[in-house]
Design an enzyme around this catalytic site. Structure first.
Site, PDB file in Angstrom:
ATOM      1  N   HIS A 205      -6.250  -0.246   4.583  1.00  0.00           N
ATOM      2  CA  HIS A 205      -6.496   0.205   5.963  1.00  0.00           C
ATOM      3  C   HIS A 205      -7.443  -0.754   6.681  1.00  0.00           C
ATOM      4  CE1 HIS A 205      -4.219   3.779   5.021  1.00  0.00           C
ATOM      5  NE2 HIS A 205      -4.995   3.993   3.972  1.00  0.00           N
TER       6      HIS A 205
ATOM      7  N   GLY B 151     -10.125   7.533  -2.538  1.00  0.00           N
ATOM      8  CA  GLY B 151     -10.876   8.775  -2.492  1.00  0.00           C
ATOM      9  C   GLY B 151     -11.580   8.934  -1.162  1.00  0.00           C
TER      10      GLY B 151
ATOM     11  N   HIS C 273       1.299   4.972  -2.423  1.00  0.00           N
ATOM     12  CA  HIS C 273       0.814   5.790  -3.531  1.00  0.00           C
ATOM     13  C   HIS C 273       1.990   6.448  -4.240  1.00  0.00           C
ATOM     14  CE1 HIS C 273      -3.538   5.622  -2.507  1.00  0.00           C
ATOM     15  NE2 HIS C 273      -3.047   5.376  -1.309  1.00  0.00           N
TER      16      HIS C 273
ATOM     17  N   ASP D 112       2.100   4.169   2.856  1.00  0.00           N
ATOM     18  CA  ASP D 112       1.010   4.984   2.333  1.00  0.00           C
ATOM     19  C   ASP D 112       1.540   6.094   1.417  1.00  0.00           C
ATOM     20  OD1 ASP D 112      -1.618   5.560   1.884  1.00  0.00           O
ATOM     21  OD2 ASP D 112      -2.133   5.899   3.966  1.00  0.00           O
TER      22      ASP D 112
ATOM     23  N   GLU E 229     -11.251   2.994   6.725  1.00  0.00           N
ATOM     24  CA  GLU E 229     -10.188   3.845   7.262  1.00  0.00           C
ATOM     25  C   GLU E 229     -10.776   4.857   8.237  1.00  0.00           C
ATOM     26  OE1 GLU E 229      -6.443   6.646   5.836  1.00  0.00           O
ATOM     27  OE2 GLU E 229      -7.967   6.070   4.384  1.00  0.00           O
TER      28      GLU E 229
ATOM     29  N   HIS F 213       0.849  -1.198   0.000  1.00  0.00           N
ATOM     30  CA  HIS F 213       0.000   0.000   0.000  1.00  0.00           C
ATOM     31  C   HIS F 213       0.884   1.247   0.000  1.00  0.00           C
ATOM     32  CE1 HIS F 213      -4.061   1.827   0.970  1.00  0.00           C
ATOM     33  NE2 HIS F 213      -3.230   2.871   1.024  1.00  0.00           N
TER      34      HIS F 213
ATOM     35  N   HIS G 299      -9.866   0.828  -0.789  1.00  0.00           N
ATOM     36  CA  HIS G 299      -9.774   1.595   0.450  1.00  0.00           C
ATOM     37  C   HIS G 299     -11.130   1.518   1.159  1.00  0.00           C
ATOM     38  CE1 HIS G 299      -6.186   3.351  -1.355  1.00  0.00           C
ATOM     39  NE2 HIS G 299      -5.962   4.061  -0.262  1.00  0.00           N
TER      40      HIS G 299
END
Length: 399
Positions: free
Chosen positions: A279, A228, A47, A338, A258, A45, A255
């Site tokens: 998450h 998002g 980005h 992340d 979270e 995970h 996702h």
């Protein structure tokens, strides 16, 4: 439509990521003094657009002749990184992306460079394999995007975007990322595969993401994600795209949980056919969903630093990250950073936090590495090879 696309900035990952660079560096020093580096890691995970080096952003902006509020890369960190003295809020975090994404948007050379440097940084962190994710639409040019950028910057007297630049499509972006990864892997020896992100606010783009994943599956794209603002749009609106992805044997992570409810995790698995959850902390709030996740063997992608410092865990009224409970309960989970560029942290530091703040044992750490390898989106033979490499480093997998 314009407003909705502008809110793509409202996270290229579900919500609440922010961090404190000074604390990260302090953690790094503890890591160096307390234990040797934890080698042979796997990261699922992370980005890509949150992993850019500030030095690269400054260099790209300077070469493009873009006006910046900073005279060097160190000063630029104030705008593109999160710091201890900053307000710990979603708004402050989003301001970082809101600032630096337009600096590289539509610049394929910069996109390729960022992908290459990602491989360099993963190699420095002793990461054998990773699956960086990104939304190609965030780095492409489009009428909608340009209007948003012009409204955001030109109204403030800053000419950030060259109106005469050629059109760069999302497909062009994926191609550039693949080129950067190919060269980076050859030069560093790390293994990287990529995941394309659908955005919660734009279900109308999700089928196009699936098409791009299919088009580039022979170039290292192994799956899709849904990122998002969690809960802003019902997950059901993305169901056709994720069902099509399953038909095409394109892997899926989502996702969920979270800052949203545990039901989101269940919906992601049952409706969007998610094989992994980004998450997923909300499962600790619902025994039925928690048992369901354990029974399904769904992999949970945990990010201690981002969730702790942004207050995501306060949603569930817990003092400690659930990753230790997950390890004790033998939940299929692993650790990731992340957004290491914005957060100015490394996966090594994430393991230190797990050890020093959450009570993870060395056996927990090794088990999570193997969990990540078994749950990665590599084809079976490549996955077997990765597991063999991990055994060479760590020995046999803990029971």
């Amino acid at each position: 439509m314009l407003q909705g696309f502008g809110r793509l900035f409202n996270r290229h990952r579900t919500v609440f990521l922010s961090t404190m660079a000074a604390a990260s560096r302090a953690s790094s020093s503890r890591c160096a003094s307390s234990m040797p580096p934890f080698k042979g890691k796997v990261e699922l995970h992370v980005h890509l657009d949150g992993a850019m080096r500030p030095e690269t952003l400054f260099d790209v902006a300077t070469k493009r002749g873009l006006q910046l509020p900073a005279s060097d890369a160190v000063a630029l960190r104030k705008y593109c990184c999160y710091h201890e003295e900053d307000e710990h809020s979603l708004k402050r975090f989003l301001d970082s992306f809101d600032f630096f994404l337009p600096l590289i948007q539509g610049d394929l050379q910069a996109v390729e460079r960022i992908a290459y440097e990602f491989c360099e940084d993963q190699a420095k962190s002793n990461i054998l394999y990773s699956e960086p994710r990104f939304c190609p639409h965030l780095l492409a040019t489009s009428v909608v995007w340009d209007h948003y950028v012009k409204r955001r910057y030109i109204s403030e007297g800053q000419r950030i975007v060259d109106e005469q630049r050629p059109v760069v499509t999302p497909s062009d972006v994926v191609d550039a990322v693949c080129r950067g990864f190919d060269t980076g892997m050859a030069d560093t020896g790390v293994m990287v595969r990529s995941i394309l992100c659908c955005m919660t606010h734009r279900p109308d783009l999700s089928m196009e993401i699936v098409q791009l994943a299919e088009k580039f599956k022979d170039r290292g794209v192994v799956g899709i994600d849904l990122a998002g603002m969690e809960g802003a749009v019902p997950m059901d609106e993305h169901k056709p795209a994720f069902e099509r992805a399953r038909e095409l044997s394109i892997h899926r992570t989502v996702h969920a949980g979270e800052i949203g409810v545990a039901k989101n995790v269940e919906t992601a698995i049952e409706t969007l056919h998610a094989e992994r959850i980004g998450h997923g902390y909300a499962v600790v709030d619902n025994t039925r969903v928690y048992d369901f996740v354990k029974q399904q063997g769904t992999h949970l992608e945990a990010c201690i630093y981002s969730s702790h410092l942004t207050g995501a865990l306060k949603t569930f009224n817990i003092d400690h990250h659930p990753v230790k409970r997950w390890c004790d309960d033998r939940v299929n989970c692993s650790l990731s950073t992340d957004d290491p560029g914005v957060m100015q942290c490394t996966l090594e530091e994430e393991y230190v936090r797990g050890r020093e703040q959450e009570g993870l044992t060395h056996e927990d750490e090794v088990r999570m590495v193997f969990n990540a390898a078994r749950s990665c989106f590599l084809p079976s033979e490549e996955k077997k090879n990765l597991l063999c490499k991990l055994r060479d480093v760590h020995g046999e997998e803990p029971k």
